[in-house]
Design a protein around this motif. Structure first.
Motif, PDB file in Angstrom:
ATOM      1  N   LYS A   1       0.849  -1.211   0.000  1.00 34.11           N
ATOM      2  CA  LYS A   1       0.000   0.000   0.000  1.00 34.11           C
ATOM      3  C   LYS A   1       0.875   1.248   0.000  1.00 34.11           C
ATOM      4  O   LYS A   1       0.574   2.230  -0.664  1.00 34.11           O
ATOM      5  N   ALA A   2       1.960   1.195   0.788  1.00 31.10           N
ATOM      6  CA  ALA A   2       2.843   2.367   0.854  1.00 31.10           C
ATOM      7  C   ALA A   2       3.470   2.627  -0.515  1.00 31.10           C
ATOM      8  O   ALA A   2       3.587   3.782  -0.937  1.00 31.10           O
ATOM      9  N   LEU A   3       3.830   1.547  -1.219  1.00 26.70           N
ATOM     10  CA  LEU A   3       4.426   1.727  -2.546  1.00 26.70           C
ATOM     11  C   LEU A   3       3.396   2.314  -3.508  1.00 26.70           C
ATOM     12  O   LEU A   3       3.694   3.226  -4.284  1.00 26.70           O
ATOM     13  N   SER A   4       2.180   1.818  -3.407  1.00 31.30           N
ATOM     14  CA  SER A   4       1.170   2.327  -4.337  1.00 31.30           C
ATOM     15  C   SER A   4       0.861   3.803  -4.042  1.00 31.30           C
ATOM     16  O   SER A   4       0.636   4.593  -4.953  1.00 31.30           O
ATOM     17  N   MET A   5       0.960   4.185  -2.752  1.00 28.18           N
ATOM     18  CA  MET A   5       0.773   5.604  -2.404  1.00 28.18           C
ATOM     19  C   MET A   5       1.864   6.456  -3.070  1.00 28.18           C
ATOM     20  O   MET A   5       1.584   7.489  -3.669  1.00 28.18           O
ATOM     21  N   LEU A   6       3.129   6.011  -2.971  1.00 26.07           N
ATOM     22  CA  LEU A   6       4.221   6.780  -3.586  1.00 26.07           C
ATOM     23  C   LEU A   6       3.989   6.906  -5.086  1.00 26.07           C
ATOM     24  O   LEU A   6       4.182   7.975  -5.670  1.00 26.07           O
ATOM     25  N   ARG A   7       3.538   5.800  -5.682  1.00 22.61           N
ATOM     26  CA  ARG A   7       3.334   5.844  -7.139  1.00 22.61           C
ATOM     27  C   ARG A   7       2.206   6.790  -7.493  1.00 22.61           C
ATOM     28  O   ARG A   7       2.279   7.514  -8.484  1.00 22.61           O
ATOM     29  N   THR A   8       1.182   6.801  -6.661  1.00 23.54           N
ATOM     30  CA  THR A   8       0.047   7.695  -6.947  1.00 23.54           C
ATOM     31  C   THR A   8       0.486   9.154  -6.955  1.00 23.54           C
ATOM     32  O   THR A   8       0.037   9.936  -7.786  1.00 23.54           O
ATOM     33  N   VAL A   9       1.347   9.527  -6.023  1.00 25.71           N
ATOM     34  CA  VAL A   9       1.769  10.932  -5.964  1.00 25.71           C
ATOM     35  C   VAL A   9       3.073  11.171  -6.741  1.00 25.71           C
ATOM     36  O   VAL A   9       3.679  12.226  -6.637  1.00 25.71           O
ATOM     37  N   LYS A  10       3.468  10.151  -7.519  1.00 23.20           N
ATOM     38  CA  LYS A  10       4.621  10.264  -8.441  1.00 23.20           C
ATOM     39  C   LYS A  10       5.931  10.571  -7.726  1.00 23.20           C
ATOM     40  O   LYS A  10       6.756  11.348  -8.208  1.00 23.20           O
TER      41      LYS A  10
END
Ligand code: ADP
Length: 368
Positions: A258-267
């Motif tokens: 989830k943390a990785l997907s958060m970083l990807r979402t905010v680029k």
């Protein structure tokens, strides 16, 4: 009946309808810092940019009136005024890496340290990364943005919060590193309600109203999980990268995803994963045991296409040094985890160097 969260949201909306001297709303002008309450009480903490008593009294009355007309059950509304600088205007929103570094912040790399959930050692790793980078000769600052549990001041043994001078926060220096913490604004034991606009202002303050001085690295300790802080950070600053701290168990890796997907979402590019509490070396026998399993985080990092920065052992001295406010002692000559902590920071530096190399310089061929 409205839930606590709905009430909080509604109150922020109501405060947004009260005009501050100067024409902006109390929320837009950055006057509201936080709210806390329960039952029939509510305390709203506000910044006082130097307004005289009659103006503050008028605002006190307006706040009480709007809150109580919407929520008659809140019998006691108090306003706690603090002498603090008001934030600057927000930087215009933009995605990570796109906005230019505002001139008031002279930082080469902002590194955001996050985790999928609390208790995995994120703050310990953020503080240790800062020390390790400083050991490698870099100028490092630490921004403790873990608004729900700011533990950095405790881990670093800071007893005096930031001062305000020249309308800026003057952060305390720990071993030469400036440190700013949400814990300086609100005592750690107070349950504080922070909503989106207040968090955005707080992050803006922490970036642009703190006298950081020139830095090579600003290490940001994010709150656990996903949320407003990282979005706000990515909107206001180009963030060089995120580091995710996790523990080896399979269930912990679910949260790390989830943390990785958060970083990807905010680029924000992910610079790597640290597997903390990775193994245990028995200090008596020297035997190693993989208490939480082995290799899970590294396999997952490979699958997800993100670098694996290394393993940090489950080490009683790391826990003791953190609790005693002596994270620096993890770096004393002979300290049991010194090498693994320095290796993780070195991997991070390698990742950054690779990225910088990949990014440029571009060569332009001019025909003539
Ligand atoms: P988080 O920021 O993820 O909530 P903390 O950094 O506050 O986690 O760490 C939680 C607890 O675990 C603290 O008591 C800390 O000292 C301890 N801890 C963190 N990493 C280690 C480690 N590698 N070995 C032993 N204790 C650790």
């Amino acid at each position: 009946m409205a839930s606590g969260q709905e009430i909080e949201k509604a109150i922020v909306g109501l405060l947004g309808g009260i005009q501050a001297p100067g024409g902006q709303s109390l929320v837009d002008a950055g006057i509201i810092v936080s709210m806390r309450g329960g039952g029939d009480r509510l305390t709203i903490t506000c910044r006082n940019p130097g307004w005289p008593d009659p103006i503050r009294d008028r605002i006190d009355r307006q706040i009480a009136a709007v809150v109580q007309s919407a929520f008659p059950q809140i019998a006691q509304v108090a306003v706690d005024w603090r002498a603090e600088p008001v934030p600057t205007q927000n930087a215009p929103p933009g995605n990570a890496g796109a906005a230019a570094t505002p001139p008031s912040l002279d930082v080469r790399h902002v590194i955001a340290v996050g985790s999928g959930k609390g208790g995995v050692g994120k703050s310990t790793m953020a503080a240790s990364l800062a020390y390790a980078l400083s050991h490698r000769g870099h100028r490092v600052g630490i921004m403790d943005a873990d608004v729900y549990g700011p533990s950095i001041p405790h881990m670093l043994g800071i007893d005096a919060p930031a001062r305000v001078a020249d309308n800026k926060y003057q952060p305390p220096l720990v071993d030469g590193m400036p440190v700013m913490s949400m814990g300086f604004l609100v005592p750690a034991e107070q349950a504080v309600i922070w909503r989106g606009p207040m968090l955005h202002k707080a992050v803006s303050d922490f970036l642009f109203r703190v006298d950081w001085g020139p830095l090579d690295f600003l290490v940001v300790d994010l709150p656990p999980g996903t949320g407003d802080i990282v979005i706000s950070l990515s909107q206001q600053m180009p963030v060089s990268g995120g580091v995710i701290v996790c523990t080896p168990q399979e269930v912990a890796l679910l949260d790390a995803r989830k943390a990785l997907s958060m970083l990807r979402t905010v680029k924000i590019p992910c610079l790597g994963i640290i597997e903390n509490m990775s193994y245990f070396i028995d200090p008596v026998t020297g035997n190693r045991s993989d208490i939480f399993g082995h290799g899970g985080a590294e396999r997952w990092a490979a699958d997800a296409g993100v670098p694996f920065l290394g393993r940090i052992p489950l080490d009683m001295s790391i826990r003791q040094h953190g609790d005693q406010g002596n994270v620096r002692d993890n770096f004393r000559a002979g300290a049991s985890s010194r090498d693994s902590l320095l290796q993780v920071a070195d991997q991070l530096l390698l990742q950054l160097a690779d990225r910088e190399q990949a990014a440029g310089p571009t060569i332009e061929i001019v025909e003539g």
